[in-house]
Design a protein around this motif. Sequence first.
Motif, PDB file in Angstrom:
ATOM      1  N   TYR D   7       1.119  -1.206   0.200  1.00 15.91           N
ATOM      2  CA  TYR D   7      -0.051  -0.023  -0.050  1.00 15.91           C
ATOM      3  C   TYR D   7       0.959   1.259   0.052  1.00 15.91           C
ATOM      4  CZ  TYR D   7      -3.146   3.586   2.016  1.00 15.91           C
ATOM      5  OH  TYR D   7      -3.849   4.576   2.330  1.00 15.91           O
ATOM      6  N   LEU D   8       1.909   1.047   0.753  1.00 14.91           N
ATOM      7  CA  LEU D   8       2.701   2.292   1.046  1.00 14.91           C
ATOM      8  C   LEU D   8       3.667   2.834  -0.532  1.00 14.91           C
ATOM      9  CD1 LEU D   8       4.278   1.981   4.518  1.00 14.91           C
ATOM     10  CD2 LEU D   8       2.692   3.679   3.622  1.00 14.91           C
ATOM     11  N   VAL D 255       6.890  14.350  15.566  1.00 14.96           N
ATOM     12  CA  VAL D 255       5.815  13.683  16.121  1.00 14.96           C
ATOM     13  C   VAL D 255       6.105  13.840  17.632  1.00 14.96           C
ATOM     14  CG1 VAL D 255       5.099  11.408  16.323  1.00 14.96           C
ATOM     15  CG2 VAL D 255       5.516  12.092  14.255  1.00 14.96           C
ATOM     16  N   VAL D 259       3.308  15.127  20.680  1.00 14.83           N
ATOM     17  CA  VAL D 259       2.779  14.165  21.415  1.00 14.83           C
ATOM     18  C   VAL D 259       2.811  14.276  22.887  1.00 14.83           C
ATOM     19  CG1 VAL D 259       2.747  11.824  21.906  1.00 14.83           C
ATOM     20  CG2 VAL D 259       2.784  12.121  19.719  1.00 14.83           C
TER      21      VAL D 259
ATOM     22  N   ILE E 111      -3.587   1.068  13.042  1.00 19.75           N
ATOM     23  CA  ILE E 111      -2.461   0.681  12.485  1.00 19.75           C
ATOM     24  C   ILE E 111      -1.313   0.881  13.301  1.00 19.75           C
ATOM     25  CG2 ILE E 111      -0.665   1.235  10.275  1.00 19.75           C
ATOM     26  CD1 ILE E 111      -3.142   1.737   8.791  1.00 19.75           C
ATOM     27  N   LEU E 114      -0.694  -1.841  15.667  1.00 13.98           N
ATOM     28  CA  LEU E 114      -0.229  -2.940  14.894  1.00 13.98           C
ATOM     29  C   LEU E 114       1.474  -2.728  14.886  1.00 13.98           C
ATOM     30  CD1 LEU E 114      -2.439  -4.188  12.045  1.00 13.98           C
ATOM     31  CD2 LEU E 114      -1.894  -5.021  14.089  1.00 13.98           C
ATOM     32  N   LEU E 115       1.636  -1.602  14.441  1.00 14.06           N
ATOM     33  CA  LEU E 115       3.254  -1.430  14.331  1.00 14.06           C
ATOM     34  C   LEU E 115       3.952  -1.291  15.595  1.00 14.06           C
ATOM     35  CD1 LEU E 115       3.102   1.484  11.375  1.00 14.06           C
ATOM     36  CD2 LEU E 115       3.836  -1.236  11.285  1.00 14.06           C
ATOM     37  N   VAL E 125       9.347  -0.986   7.895  1.00  7.82           N
ATOM     38  CA  VAL E 125       8.087  -0.486   7.623  1.00  7.82           C
ATOM     39  C   VAL E 125       7.963   1.095   8.183  1.00  7.82           C
ATOM     40  CG1 VAL E 125       5.445  -0.537   8.186  1.00  7.82           C
ATOM     41  CG2 VAL E 125       6.762  -2.565   7.776  1.00  7.82           C
ATOM     42  N   ARG E 126       8.476   1.238   9.136  1.00  8.61           N
ATOM     43  CA  ARG E 126       8.275   2.694   9.843  1.00  8.61           C
ATOM     44  C   ARG E 126       9.030   3.666   8.914  1.00  8.61           C
ATOM     45  NH1 ARG E 126       9.358   2.646  16.354  1.00  8.61           N
ATOM     46  NH2 ARG E 126       7.784   1.008  16.920  1.00  8.61           N
ATOM     47  N   LEU E 129       7.177   4.653   6.110  1.00 11.92           N
ATOM     48  CA  LEU E 129       5.926   5.305   6.075  1.00 11.92           C
ATOM     49  C   LEU E 129       6.105   6.736   5.867  1.00 11.92           C
ATOM     50  CD1 LEU E 129       4.569   4.305   9.825  1.00 11.92           C
ATOM     51  CD2 LEU E 129       3.565   4.264   7.730  1.00 11.92           C
ATOM     52  N   MET E 187      -5.691   9.945   2.040  1.00 16.65           N
ATOM     53  CA  MET E 187      -5.744   9.056   2.960  1.00 16.65           C
ATOM     54  C   MET E 187      -4.010   8.496   3.122  1.00 16.65           C
ATOM     55  SD  MET E 187      -7.623   8.245   5.230  1.00 16.65           S
ATOM     56  CE  MET E 187      -9.311   7.448   5.655  1.00 16.65           C
ATOM     57  N   TRP E 188      -3.840   8.032   1.571  1.00 14.90           N
ATOM     58  CA  TRP E 188      -2.536   7.608   1.572  1.00 14.90           C
ATOM     59  C   TRP E 188      -1.405   8.397   1.814  1.00 14.90           C
ATOM     60  CZ3 TRP E 188       1.660   8.812  -1.857  1.00 14.90           C
ATOM     61  CH2 TRP E 188       2.560   7.774  -1.998  1.00 14.90           C
ATOM     62  N   LEU E 191      -2.217   9.290   5.935  1.00 12.67           N
ATOM     63  CA  LEU E 191      -2.202   8.112   7.189  1.00 12.67           C
ATOM     64  C   LEU E 191      -0.872   7.919   7.763  1.00 12.67           C
ATOM     65  CD1 LEU E 191      -4.203   5.084   6.317  1.00 12.67           C
ATOM     66  CD2 LEU E 191      -4.220   6.375   8.379  1.00 12.67           C
ATOM     67  N   PRO E 192       0.377   7.746   6.817  1.00  7.29           N
ATOM     68  CA  PRO E 192       1.460   7.509   7.456  1.00  7.29           C
ATOM     69  C   PRO E 192       1.953   8.511   8.616  1.00  7.29           C
ATOM     70  CG  PRO E 192       1.631   7.187   5.079  1.00  7.29           C
ATOM     71  CD  PRO E 192       0.255   7.956   5.211  1.00  7.29           C
ATOM     72  N   PHE E 193       1.775   9.920   8.486  1.00  7.62           N
ATOM     73  CA  PHE E 193       2.238  10.765   9.316  1.00  7.62           C
ATOM     74  C   PHE E 193       1.379  10.507  10.837  1.00  7.62           C
ATOM     75  CE2 PHE E 193       1.481  14.806  11.843  1.00  7.62           C
ATOM     76  CZ  PHE E 193       2.634  15.001  11.952  1.00  7.62           C
ATOM     77  N   LEU E 196       2.678   7.579  12.413  1.00  6.13           N
ATOM     78  CA  LEU E 196       3.904   7.742  13.331  1.00  6.13           C
ATOM     79  C   LEU E 196       3.353   8.763  14.407  1.00  6.13           C
ATOM     80  CD1 LEU E 196       6.283   8.975  10.306  1.00  6.13           C
ATOM     81  CD2 LEU E 196       6.317   7.043  11.813  1.00  6.13           C
ATOM     82  N   LEU E 197       2.497   9.451  14.381  1.00  5.83           N
ATOM     83  CA  LEU E 197       2.139  10.417  15.466  1.00  5.83           C
ATOM     84  C   LEU E 197       1.472   9.426  16.608  1.00  5.83           C
ATOM     85  CD1 LEU E 197       1.593  13.221  16.019  1.00  5.83           C
ATOM     86  CD2 LEU E 197      -0.702  13.186  15.339  1.00  5.83           C
ATOM     87  N   ALA E 200       4.388   7.473  18.159  1.00  5.24           N
ATOM     88  CA  ALA E 200       5.215   8.138  19.417  1.00  5.24           C
ATOM     89  C   ALA E 200       4.253   8.296  20.565  1.00  5.24           C
ATOM     90  CB  ALA E 200       5.284   9.426  18.538  1.00  5.24           C
ATOM     91  N   GLY E 201       3.052   8.377  20.588  1.00  2.00           N
ATOM     92  CA  GLY E 201       1.953   8.346  21.709  1.00  2.00           C
ATOM     93  C   GLY E 201       2.154   7.160  22.207  1.00  2.00           C
TER      94      GLY E 201
END
Lengths: 416, 357, 357, 261, 319
Positions: D7-8, D255, D259, E111, E114-115, E125-126, E129, E187-188, E191-193, E196-197, E200-201
Amino acid sequence: GCVGANSTDSNTGAEDGPLAPGDSPSGEITILDDNTNQVFQDSTIAAFEAATGITVRTYTQGNFNDLHDRFATLFAAGDTSIDVVMTWAGWTAEFGQAGWLQELDSAAVPDDLIQPALDAVSWDGKVYGLPKFASVQTMFWNKNMMGEADLDPEAGPQNWDEFVEAAKAMTTEDRWGFACDVGNPAGAYQNFLRVLLLNGGDMYDDEFRPIFNSEHGVEALAKFAELLTVHGVMDPASLQTTNASDLGDQFARGSTGMVFNWPFQYAVATAAESQLDTESVGNGLIPGMSVRSASIDGSEGFAISKFSQNKDAALAWLQFAASAEVQREIVEREGWFPVSQTVLEDPQSREALPVLETYEESTQYATKRWGVPWSNELDQLLSVQISDVLNERTSAQDALDSAAQQTQELVDRYLG
Amino acid sequence: MAKIELVGVQKDYGHGRKAVRAVHELEYTIEDGAFVSLLGPSGCGKSTTLNMIAGLEEITSGEILIDGERVDDLPPDKRDLAFVFQDYALYPHMSVRENIAFGLRMRKVDKPEIERRVADAARRLEISRVLDNRPRNLSGGQRQRVALARAIARRPKVFLFDEPLSNLDAMLRDQTRSELKLLHAELGATSVYVTHDQEEAMTLSDRIAVMSHGRLEQYGTPEEIYHQPATEFVARFVGKPKMNLLPAVRTERGRFAVAGSALEVDLAAEPDELTIGLRPEECTIHLAEGEGDAVGTVRVVEPLGNVSDVSIDLNGHTFVVRTPGFASFRVGDPVSVDATAARRHAFDPETGSRLGH
Amino acid sequence: MAKIELVGVQKDYGHGRKAVRAVHELEYTIEDGAFVSLLGPSGCGKSTTLNMIAGLEEITSGEILIDGERVDDLPPDKRDLAFVFQDYALYPHMSVRENIAFGLRMRKVDKPEIERRVADAARRLEISRVLDNRPRNLSGGQRQRVALARAIARRPKVFLFDEPLSNLDAMLRDQTRSELKLLHAELGATSVYVTHDQEEAMTLSDRIAVMSHGRLEQYGTPEEIYHQPATEFVARFVGKPKMNLLPAVRTERGRFAVAGSALEVDLAAEPDELTIGLRPEECTIHLAEGEGDAVGTVRVVEPLGNVSDVSIDLNGHTFVVRTPGFASFRVGDPVSVDATAARRHAFDPETGSRLGH
Amino acid sequence: MAVLLVYLLAPFVWMTVYSLYPSTALQTLTPDLDPRQLRLDSYVALLSDPTFLRPLANSAIVGIATTIICMVLGSACAYVLARFRFRGRQALLLSMLTVQAIPVIVLAVPLFILLRAFGVYDSLIGLIVTYSAFILPLVVWMLVGFFEEIPPSLERAAIIDGCNRMQIMVRIAVPLAAPGMAATAILAFITSWSDFFLAKVLTITDAITLPVRTASFQGLFAMDYTSAATAGVITAVPVLVLALLAQRWIIRGLVEGAVKG
Amino acid sequence: MATTTRRPALPGPRDSAGRGRGRRLRDFRFGLLMAGPALAIIVLLLGYPMGYAFYMSLYDWNDKLGGHRPFVGLGNYVALLGDAQVHAALGRTLVFAAFTVIGGVVLAVLIGALLNVDFRGRTVVRVLLLVPWAVPPVVNGIMWKLIFDGATGIVNAIGLGLGVFDERVQFLADPDLTLSVLIFAEMWKLLPFLCLLMLAGLQGIPANLSKAARIDGANAWQRFSRIIVPNLRVPILFALVVQTMWSLKVFDTIFVLTGGSGGPAEGTTTINFLAYLVTFSNLDRGYGAAIAVIAMLLVLVFAVLWVVLLRERPKGARR
Ligand SMILES: Nc1ncnc2c1ncn2[C@@H]1O[C@H](COP(=O)(O)OP(=O)(O)OP(=O)(O)O)[C@@H](O)[C@H]1O
Ligand SMILES: Nc1ncnc2c1ncn2[C@@H]1O[C@H](COP(=O)(O)OP(=O)(O)OP(=O)(O)O)[C@@H](O)[C@H]1O
Ligand SMILES: [Mg+2]
Ligand SMILES: [Mg+2]
C-alpha cells in the motif's frame, strides 16, 4: 518578467480610444503565449524583428491551464511588464469586459479574417486582438474500424442517425464507436454547444437571453446522452476525459471509432506512435441532427494588455502573426487552420493539410463559441447539469431549465 | 577566601497578590572553607537558597555577601563559583574534555592552561580515560565525576552542590560520598551542599542548615543537630531510625508518662504536656516477665543484620527500638521498654521548639 | 494455598545465535504464605524471574509450578496473582476507584461485591478520601498505596512486587516498608518481592534469593544470608556498611595476614591465599599508641549520629570500622584494628565461594 | 504488514514504472512490462530541457534559501518563546498553530499585490520571502517544543560557566536541539519544495518552480503522461531521499514534540 | 486547546518586584531582537494579506465588472448562506473531512497499534511510512490519476484481470466516485504521518500499563480499547486538530487530479477549492474572499470542537 510600477509613458494618452496602427513602431515587447504553437519561437520572432526592427525582449510560453489565473493576477495588479498576451473567445470577453485588454481600431484589423476567428478576439462589438490561428472541430474516424464494421470507410456518416448507427456498428468489447471529453466544465460546455448547434439551436437570443433550453436544446442534449445511456456507444471514460489531447491520444490508440476534435487531431493520429496513418484517418463534417452540420470554434489570438507601455509595437506583432506569411507556416508546420480567407483558399495550403477541405466546407455552417464574460461560471454550472443528465439523475429538460435560469442571473449580473 | 553571609534573605515567586514566599528571612554565615549542607524535605527552599547564592535567582529582599561584598547585582559568572547540578547538566553535544574546558574557554583562560587544568581535574576524579567520550556513553557514576571535574577545573572560591548524589544507586552513592569528603579536604574551598538525605548531611558537613517550609530550623554542627535538635522537626528529620516522638503528660514533678502507656520518663521540665523524644538506639527492650512489667507489644521486627529495629505498639503509639543482632522477639510479644540510658529530648507540642537544655 | 516451585527455570532473550541468557537454571521453592525477596543488583534477572512467575514472560526451559500444577501455559490472569509494579502502572485515565475496581470488573465480579472490596482495600491503605481522584493528582506515596490497594482488592493467592518502594523518598520508604510487613502478616498470602535494596530484603523477608548475573547465589533466611553468606558476592552485597573483603595470605597454620599489612586474623582454613571477610560493626579500632601497634591511618570519618563509620587505609586497602557515637578520630590518625570479636568469613579468591563452615 | 508495505509503495512504484515505459505499453488492459521496453528517454529529455532544468534549479534555490531563513529566524524566535515568560505568550504560540488553518487561496491576491509593490513578483526572492512567512510559524511551533525539552539546568550550567544569552543559544540550545532542528529544516524544505499553489500564482516565467512545471504536463493539447510521471518522480525523489536519510530525526522531531502532553 | 497544557512552566529567569529592572530591560531587548524578524515577516506577509482579504470580502469585487466595486458590508456573507453551490461544496468538504480526519485518525490508531508490536522488519515499515508523507501533493495528484484513470489506469487493468470488475470502472467520471478517489489519495498521503504520531504516543505509554491490564484479566481488545486508546488522548487530539486544518486546505491534489476543474461536475469542489474557482476563474474576488474566510472559520470551529469533545473531565469527576 519584472514589474515596473506605474510608469507613465507616451502611449497612455491613447488609453481611452481604440488603438490604430502607429507610424513605424519600435522598441521592445514582451509576449506571453500558451504552448500550442512552436512556430513563433522557431522562426516568426526572428522574421518579425527583421521586418519591423522591434525587439521581442521575451517570448514565454505558459501552460494553457495555468494562464488564466496568471493573467487574472497580472491584470488585476496592473502589471506593465507584459505587452502581448494570448487570448481566445472566453478570455477575450472576460478580460475585455474587465477593461484589461486594449481595444483595436478597425484600421488595425485585416479585412480577410474568417468570422469565427475574428469572433474569438471580439466581445460586445469591440475587437480586442487579432487571431493567430483558427480552430474548428471536425469529425475524425478510423477507417480501419469502419471497414471492419462493414461500413464505407471513405464516407463518414452524413447525419446524426447514420452517426449513431455507425457508432453502434463499431462498438465492440474493447472498442467504442465514439468518445468525447466532457470531464471538465469547459468540455461539458463544448460538447453541449456542439449538439445544440447541430440541432439548430443556439445559446442566446439577440438580447442575450439564454434560449438553450429550447426544444432544440433539450432534444440535442437528450440525443447526446443517449449515446452513453441508451446506445452504449460512447466510451464512459469520456466523462473523465478533461482535455482534447487525451481524446486525441485515445483516437490514435485505435480504440475509438469516431471523435469530434480540433485540427491537431490529424497530426496526432498520423504521428509515428499512432496506430493510424494518413491512409486510415477519415475526416469530414460533423453530422447534424436537424441541420447538415455545425461546429464549435476554438481559435486563438493575441491581445494587447491595457497596461502595455508599447502598444504600437505590440499591435505590429498582432498584425504580423495574422499575416499570410505566418499563417501559411502555421498551417504547414502545425496543422492549425489559417485565420485569413486568402490562405485558406490557397491550394498550397490544401496540399499541406488535407483536412482544410473539411474546414472550408464547414464555414458554410454555424460555427460558434459564445465567449462571454461569464464563460467560467456558465461552464461550471452547465457541467453539473450535464453530468447529472449523463448519469441519469435528471432529465435533459430539467437540467437545461435549471441551467438557463442560473445563466439568466449571470447575464443580469454582467450585462445588467 | 570565601565567606558567605546571608542577611535576611527572602524569596517570593510570582508577583503581587499571587506571590508565594519560598524562602523566609535566612540569616547565617558560611565560614571560609567550610562544608555546609542545606538539609530539608522536598520543596523546603533548599535549591532556591542555593540558586540565590549562585545568582541564578534574584533575591526579593535581604542581602547576600561573599567575602563581605554584596553580590546581589553580580551575574553568576562574576561570583567565582561552580555549581554541580542534580542531573549533572553535562552538555551532551560536547566530549567530556570539552565539558570540563567549556567554563575555562568562556573565561578566556589560555589554551595550555586549560589543558593542564582539565588533565589535573580528570586525574583527580579518575576519568582521564573517558575524556574523549560523550556524556551519554558514560555510566551514571562517571557522569557524576565529570560534573565534579568540571567544577573543580574552574578552581572557584565556592562550590555549590544541588543534590549531586541523588541520581546514583545506593552503593555508588556511599562510595562517592566518601570521595567527596576527601576532595573537600584536599581543595579546602567553601562548599554549600543541598540534600534531603540526613545521612549525607551528617557524614559530609562541618555545619548543617536544616530547613523546613522555607525557614531555617537549625544551623549547627552535625553533633549539635543530632544531640541538641532545636525543634521537633529537626529531631524527626535527622537520625535513622527516626527519633520516637510521643506526647507525654506530667505525672509528678520531673516525671512524665507517655500518653496512656506504662512508659515513664524522668525529665526536668516545666509544662504539663510536652512531646518527648527518645532515640531508638538509646533505648532497650526486654521480654516482659509478668503482666505488670509490659508496656507494649511487638508489632514489627526488622532485622538489618548487625541490628534489628523493633516496632512496639505503645497503646496506639508506635515506638521503635534498635536492638543488636537478629532480635529474638516475635510479633505479639509483650515487652517492656527501658529508656533510662537515653538522652531525653522534649519539645513544646504547640511550637515544636526545644524545651530545656 | 500457594506454593511456588521453580524447576530448572531458564530464560533466553532473542533467538538463535543472538540469544542472551537472562536467567540460568533457577531451582527453589517458595512456601505457601512465605514472603520471599529476590535480591540482586540491576540487570541480574530479578524482574525477569518475577515476570515468568506472573506469566508475563515465557519460560525458555524448565517449569514453574504453583501448588504443584504447571502453569507454563496459563495466561497471567488465570494464575490468580496480583502484581505491583515499580512505576505502579496505575491507569492514568481512571480514577483511583476505577483503578482498584478494574481487575474485578474484568473478572465479572458483581457490582456490590466490587464496591465492598474497593472500600475495604481503600480503608486498609488509608486512601478512602482520594478514591475519586486521578492518579496524577496524588503524591508518590498515595500512588504507591493505590497500587497496593489494587492488588489486595483482588484477593489473589500470590502477590508479586517489583521494587514497589524504589520510587518513594527515604522517609516514606521506611514507613511503607513497615506497613507492607504488617499487611503481609494480616493477609498471609504468598509474596514474591523484587528489590535491589538489601535492607528491604532483610527487613521484610522470610527468605531471600540473592541473584547475580542471572544466577542464584544463595537462597536462605535473612540470618543465613547475613551470617553465612554463601559467596563473596552475597557477602559484599548484603550488610551496610559493606563487609570488608581483603586478600590474605597464610602466615602460619590457622593464621592469615591481610595483604601487606600488620592485621592478622586467626582462621581455620586450608588454602594459602584467600579472601577474608570482616563486618565493620564487629571490629573495633583504637588510636595506636606506639609505632608498632599501628596497622593503618584514618582516611575518612563519617558520623551518622549514634555511630560513625571510619575508613582506614590499610596499606592501600580500605578497611571500614563502625564505631559508636561521634567518633573522636581525625583524618590521618594512626590506628590499630581489633578483629578478634568479629565472625570470620573466608572465600575462595578464584570462585568466590565460601570456605569452611 | 506486507499489505501495508504494498500500500505504501505501490503507487509510487507504478508512477516510476510509468516514467520508464512508453505509455502505449501501459495504457492497455495487460500492461507490457517487458524490460526490453524500458527506457530512460524521458529522463534524458527532461533533464536536458532548459524549461525543466530552470524550474528544478529554482525549486532547489528557493527550498534551500527558505529553509535557511526559516531556521535562522525561526530558532531565534522559538528560543525566546521557549525561555521567556510574558503575557500573551500562550496566545502567540497558539496563533503559530492557527496559521496552519489559513487557506492560501485567500491570501494569494493580496500577496501578489504586496510582492508586486516591492518589485519581487515572479522572482525567487519573492517566493522565498513568501514561503518563509508561511513556514515560519510551523517552524517556530516545532522548535519551541524542542527548546523546551532542553533541561533548564543545562542553561543554568552555561550561565555559571560564563555564557551570555546569545552564547547560551548558539552554543548550548541550538546544538542540543540539533535533531529536532534537522527534522524541522527538512520539513521546511519539503513544504517549500512541494508548494504548488503559491508558486502558480506568484510566478509567471522566471521563477516557475518544479511542481508548477510538473503539473503543466497536463496541457490542453499535450497530455504527456510519461513526462508527467517522470517529472513526478524527479520532483519526489529529492525529498524522499532527504526524508529517508533523516528519518530517525524526522519521526522524533515531527511527532514527539506534538505528542508530549 | 490541547497545546496549552503542553508547555510546562519552566523555571526561567524570573524577576522580582523592585529589583532587576536592568536585567528585565536587557531581556526585553534581547527577546525583541531575536523574535522580532520572524514575527515581522509573519505579520507582514500573512497579517497584511489576511486583513486585505477580509477587506475584499466586504466589497462586491468582481474584476469582470471593470473597476466598479461597491461596498456591500456583510452582503457577500449573506449571499453565501443562500448559495446552493456553497452548500454543496460545504457538504463535500464535510464528507471529505469526515473520512480523512476521523477515518484517518481511527485507522492510524489501529495501524499504529499494529506497528507498535515487535515484528521483523518493523523498522523498515516505519521508515517507509515516510514515503507518502514526502511525496509532493502535485505528484500525488499525477500518481493517482495514472492509477485510477478510467481508460488507462492500472486499477482497472488489475480489477478486470482478477475479475473484480466486469467492465472498466470510471473512477474519475462520477462525482461521488471521484470524491472517493480523492479521499483515498489523501488518506494515502496523510495516514503515515498520523500513524507515526500514534506510534510516538504509544511508545509514551508505559509498557507496564498493558501488563497490569493483562494481570487484571483484560483481553487484547479490552487492553486496546480501555487502556491504550484512552491514553492516546493527547496525540489523538493533536492529530484531529492538525489533520482538520490540513484536510480543509487540500488544494494541489484536487487541482492536479481533476485537471484544475474540481470536477467532474464539481464533485471534488471543496469549500476551499470553490474559493479558488470563484476568485481565480470567476474573478469574483470579494465573494471568493468571503468563502475563504468562511473556510477558515470552519477549521477553527472544528479545532475548538475537538478540544471540547476530548477535553478531560475535570478532576475528581465521577463517571
Ligand atoms: N520557578 C518557580 N516558580 C514558582 N515557585 C517555585 C519556583 N521554583 C520553586 N518554587 C517553589 O518554591 C518552593 C521551594 O522550591 P525549591 O526548589 O527551592 O525546593 P527544594 O528544597 O530544592 O526541593 P527539592 O528537594 O524538591 O528540590 C517550592 O514550594 C516550589 O514549589
Ligand atoms: N525484553 C528484553 N529483551 C532482551 N533482554 C532483556 C529484556 N528484558 C531484560 N533483558 C535483559 O535481561 C537481563 C535481566 O533483566 P531484568 O530486567 O530481569 O533485571 P533486573 O534484575 O530486574 O534489573 P533492574 O533492577 O534494573 O530492574 C538484563 O541483562 C537485561 O538487559
Ligand atoms: Mg531542589
Ligand atoms: Mg527489574
